[in-house]
Design an enzyme around this catalytic site. Sequence first.
Site, PDB file in Angstrom:
ATOM      1  N   ASP A  71      -3.789   0.642   8.899  1.00  0.00           N
ATOM      2  CA  ASP A  71      -2.756   1.719   8.689  1.00  0.00           C
ATOM      3  C   ASP A  71      -2.588   2.683   9.641  1.00  0.00           C
ATOM      4  OD1 ASP A  71      -0.654   2.952   6.897  1.00  0.00           O
ATOM      5  OD2 ASP A  71      -2.147   4.388   6.726  1.00  0.00           O
ATOM      6  N   HIS A 111      -6.122   4.360   0.666  1.00  0.00           N
ATOM      7  CA  HIS A 111      -6.022   4.173   2.106  1.00  0.00           C
ATOM      8  C   HIS A 111      -6.047   5.228   2.807  1.00  0.00           C
ATOM      9  CE1 HIS A 111      -1.811   4.101   1.346  1.00  0.00           C
ATOM     10  NE2 HIS A 111      -1.671   4.584   2.624  1.00  0.00           N
ATOM     11  N   HIS A 112      -5.895   6.272   2.097  1.00  0.00           N
ATOM     12  CA  HIS A 112      -5.999   7.685   2.956  1.00  0.00           C
ATOM     13  C   HIS A 112      -7.105   8.550   2.500  1.00  0.00           C
ATOM     14  CE1 HIS A 112      -1.988   7.734   5.047  1.00  0.00           C
ATOM     15  NE2 HIS A 112      -1.496   7.298   3.949  1.00  0.00           N
ATOM     16  N   LYS A 146       5.819   5.461  -1.481  1.00  0.00           N
ATOM     17  CA  LYS A 146       6.667   6.180  -0.536  1.00  0.00           C
ATOM     18  C   LYS A 146       7.972   6.368  -0.475  1.00  0.00           C
ATOM     19  CE  LYS A 146       3.992   6.874   3.909  1.00  0.00           C
ATOM     20  NZ  LYS A 146       3.824   6.414   5.249  1.00  0.00           N
ATOM     21  N   HIS A 184       2.191  10.196  -2.489  1.00  0.00           N
ATOM     22  CA  HIS A 184       2.737   8.700  -2.498  1.00  0.00           C
ATOM     23  C   HIS A 184       1.463   7.850  -2.696  1.00  0.00           C
ATOM     24  CE1 HIS A 184       0.885   8.490   1.633  1.00  0.00           C
ATOM     25  NE2 HIS A 184       1.131   6.939   1.490  1.00  0.00           N
ATOM     26  N   HIS A 236       0.672  -1.493   0.073  1.00  0.00           N
ATOM     27  CA  HIS A 236       0.028  -0.151   0.023  1.00  0.00           C
ATOM     28  C   HIS A 236       0.924   1.297   0.004  1.00  0.00           C
ATOM     29  CE1 HIS A 236       1.047   0.020   4.288  1.00  0.00           C
ATOM     30  NE2 HIS A 236       0.455   1.216   4.330  1.00  0.00           N
ATOM     31  N   ASP A 237       2.020   1.130   0.732  1.00  0.00           N
ATOM     32  CA  ASP A 237       2.814   2.306   0.669  1.00  0.00           C
ATOM     33  C   ASP A 237       3.796   2.384  -0.284  1.00  0.00           C
ATOM     34  OD1 ASP A 237       1.779   4.159   2.417  1.00  0.00           O
ATOM     35  OD2 ASP A 237       2.543   3.283   4.373  1.00  0.00           O
TER      36      ASP A 237
END
Length: 456
Positions: free
Chosen positions: A407, A378-379, A329, A354, A325-326
């Site tokens: 998260d 997810h954000h 980044k 990201h 998911h990240d």
Amino acid sequence: MSPLDITPIAVVEEVSLSAIIGALSYALDLTEGLPAGHSLRCCWVGMHVGQQLGMDSAALSHLYYTLLLKDAGCSSNAARLFELYGTDDRQVKRDFKQVDTDSLMRLGRFVLSHVGVGKSLHERISRILKLAQNGEEFATELITTRCERGAHISLQLGFDAEVADGIRCLDEHWNGRGKPARLDGTAIPLASRIALLSQVVEVFHSAAGKAHVVEEVRKRSGSWFDPAVVGAFLEAQRKPGFWGGLSDDKLQQRIGEIEPASKVIRIDEQRLDTIAEAFAQVVDAKSHYTYGHSARVATYTEAVATKLGLPHERVRWLRRGALLHDIGKLGVSNAVLDKPGKLEADEWEQVKAHAAYSEQILSRLNIFSELAFVAAAHHERLDGKGYPRGIAADRIPLETRIITVADIFDAITAERPYRGPIPVVDAIAMMEKECDAAIDGACLDALKQALPELGF
């Protein structure tokens, strides 16, 4: 249709391992601060050189994956690089690739122009003196960390020792003045010699064009580069299509087509899990404060999804999304990720980017197409105030809500640059205040039910 009604994904399509590694290599390019497709273009250059040298099929296969995975360990020294230079690690990495380190004058100019950018004169001088006194030691440390980590990841992915050695020796120079082991001549694996030249070719081509590349390669022949490898490159680059391939918008497809003894294999569930786990480690190595984050989010995601009754196949699929998911980044500087104070507006925009990077990287493969949106969102928030799209509850699937809860829980309970870890009881209380705004209440309830099983 509710998210629970979606038919679990079964891996039935045939896809080559090279296609998956090639697509995910874009994440490695982000970490190095290089234009997207750098690893693929290096692979294009290096394979032409290898063929010109007459390497056999097995050697070409090892070379192929050495080229695609040469930067697999690149995130592991990012935090240390930021600590030493006090500026954007991605810019330092990108610009350093154009420096001939055999020239003390060029090396000195680089340090003076990149250390402590934007900092006070006192801090800049302090950092410069520290680098001047310990530069050789620091450089060896950074390259050792990067190369050993990259070699380890290649082994984790199931590649042969030859690929690991090719990555481990990437920064060794023909004249013995490279790092980390100061190997020279033919003691350096041939794949490493080709990969180093291919990297320099791609970097200078992207920055200055074809003519400057040939000049730079000739200049470093016998010092950085094996003269025989240089000769093979000079012959290969004259062939029709060589330079055009570097700007081909279908390069990812073409790289898949030139894999030696290419065998389209059926990627099974276990291999996909291994790939996701390996790239999650690349992501988490970017910062001391995110170390283990992706693995923990995957564990929490699996627990919450199981409590909510998702089918086993869907839980396993979602766990991969949590691991990756990240991945975007890798495109964010450690000057931002590791900043101890409040982020400025432009820094916050870098962090927010990201999520979009994650979706772009994962969507390069059909096998990850649905997962790309689910994981990268997810954000997003139920009230529509999240990012990157600002979508609201009706467009946020249950799977995304599960990753979001996992998260947020890890972000609160883990140490961060600006604070220590927050106790679980306090974290849950904070999350309850965000129910129906940022957090799905049912997912939070499932997390609370799973806490004893998770060791809390």
